[in-house]
Design an enzyme around this catalytic site. Structure first.
Site: not given
Length: 330
Positions: A136, A132-134, A238
């Protein structure tokens, strides 16, 4: 978790650097320090090759083990809490908080989410099966052992069957479900190269969006949207929401043409030039008010998983949204 004041970073000399001066190899590979800095660190005995203290005349050879000792080490603070939603002898389902990277970045090595999980579960080889993105938060599937991850990684789509996210977006999202299949790729002409954009020759991307709520907040009208991730490309949700005209509240990169992301990045660069940590206060209260949130309102809240030894898939859910998001999600 407190970051140790002394850290040791290991690397292996690559074949193409065989026979190079170690100083030249360090400068070529690790550009976060200048040549003068690396020379000074070598002169102080902070670098070893195969356990022997190196100096400016040391020569690197293929597969040599290089260890760099960092004194007075610091990292930006990140949240280190997590929830274990499920675990058995092979896998764990863990809820990651927003604000912590899964893997190391240019500024965070010790408190990556992978390292936090390994230390907290006493499972030294716990391996994330996806990322997961930082910014998120949400559910992640971990294999307890590296060999388990290697065995099942190629067939992850047979294990992690479905992923659902909750997002709070700016504007009035359509009442009907939106089946978005915009292909995405980076734009070499974008001043923020990491952003994804809609191009016909981009990678196939598929997200299904369903509106589940709406309201009015300080940033204006907002909608709560469930996103079912059919494919899993970089920044897919996103970027799709931004391209549709409904950017996620608190998303610094895909809202307002990325100007708040740039402001944060500039503050990081300036701080690093001074040898300091960046300041999270780089954005003002007014900036956050425009963004609509201090934390990106995107959370991986539900996953359908079919482990190889289960007869039927199971669905796991976690609604431990960031506080600002909890106030808006029904």
């Amino acid at each position: 978790m407190p970051v140790p004041s002394d850290m040791y970073f290991e690397s292996v000399v690559q074949p193409e650097h065989n026979g190079w001066l170690l100083l030249d190899s360090l400068c070529a590979r690790f550009t976060y320090h200048s040549r003068t800095d690396w020379s000074e660190k070598l002169s102080r005995g902070l670098v070893t090759i195969n356990g022997v203290v190196a100096d400016e005349n040391s020569v690197a050879h293929k597969n040599d083990k290089v260890v760099y000792h960092v004194e007075n080490y610091t990292e930006p603070e990140v949240p280190t809490n997590y929830d274990v939603v499920f675990e058995d002898d092979e896998f764990m389902v863990i809820a990651k908080p927003a604000g912590v990277p899964v893997h190391h970045t240019g500024r965070i090595f010790y408190n990556t989410f992978t390292s936090i999980v390994r230390r907290g579960t006493d499972c030294e080889t716990a391996t994330p099966m996806h990322r997961l993105d930082r910014d998120t938060g949400g559910l992640m599937l971990f294999a307890r052992y590296a060999e388990t991850a290697a065995r099942f990684q190629k067939n992850l789509d047979r294990i992690l069957l479905k992923k659902f996210y909750m997002a709070v977006v700016r504007g009035n999202f359509p009442e009907e479900a939106v089946d978005c299949q915009m292909p995405l790729r980076e734009d070499p002409n974008d001043h923020l190269r990491l952003r994804m954009h809609h191009f016909d020759d981009g990678k196939p991307c598929h997200t299904v969006f369903r509106k589940v709520g709406a309201g009015v907040a300080s940033a204006g009208n907002y909608s709560v949207v469930e996103a079912e991730l059919i494919t899993g490309r970089k920044h897919q949700i996103r970027a799709h929401l931004s391209e549709l005209g409904y950017p996620i509240l608190g998303d610094r990169l895909y809202s307002f043409d990325g100007r708040f992301y740039e402001k944060m990045s500039d503050a990081v660069a300036e701080a690093r030039a001074r040898g300091e940590l960046s300041k999270e206060e780089a954005l003002s209260d007014e900036d956050y008010a425009i963004l609509g949130a201090r934390t990106q309102m995107l959370y991986a809240y539900k996953a359908e998983i079919q482990l190889p030894y289960w007869k039927e898939p199971r669905t796991f859910e976690c609604r431990n949204f960031p506080d600002e998001m909890k106030a808006l999600v029904p």
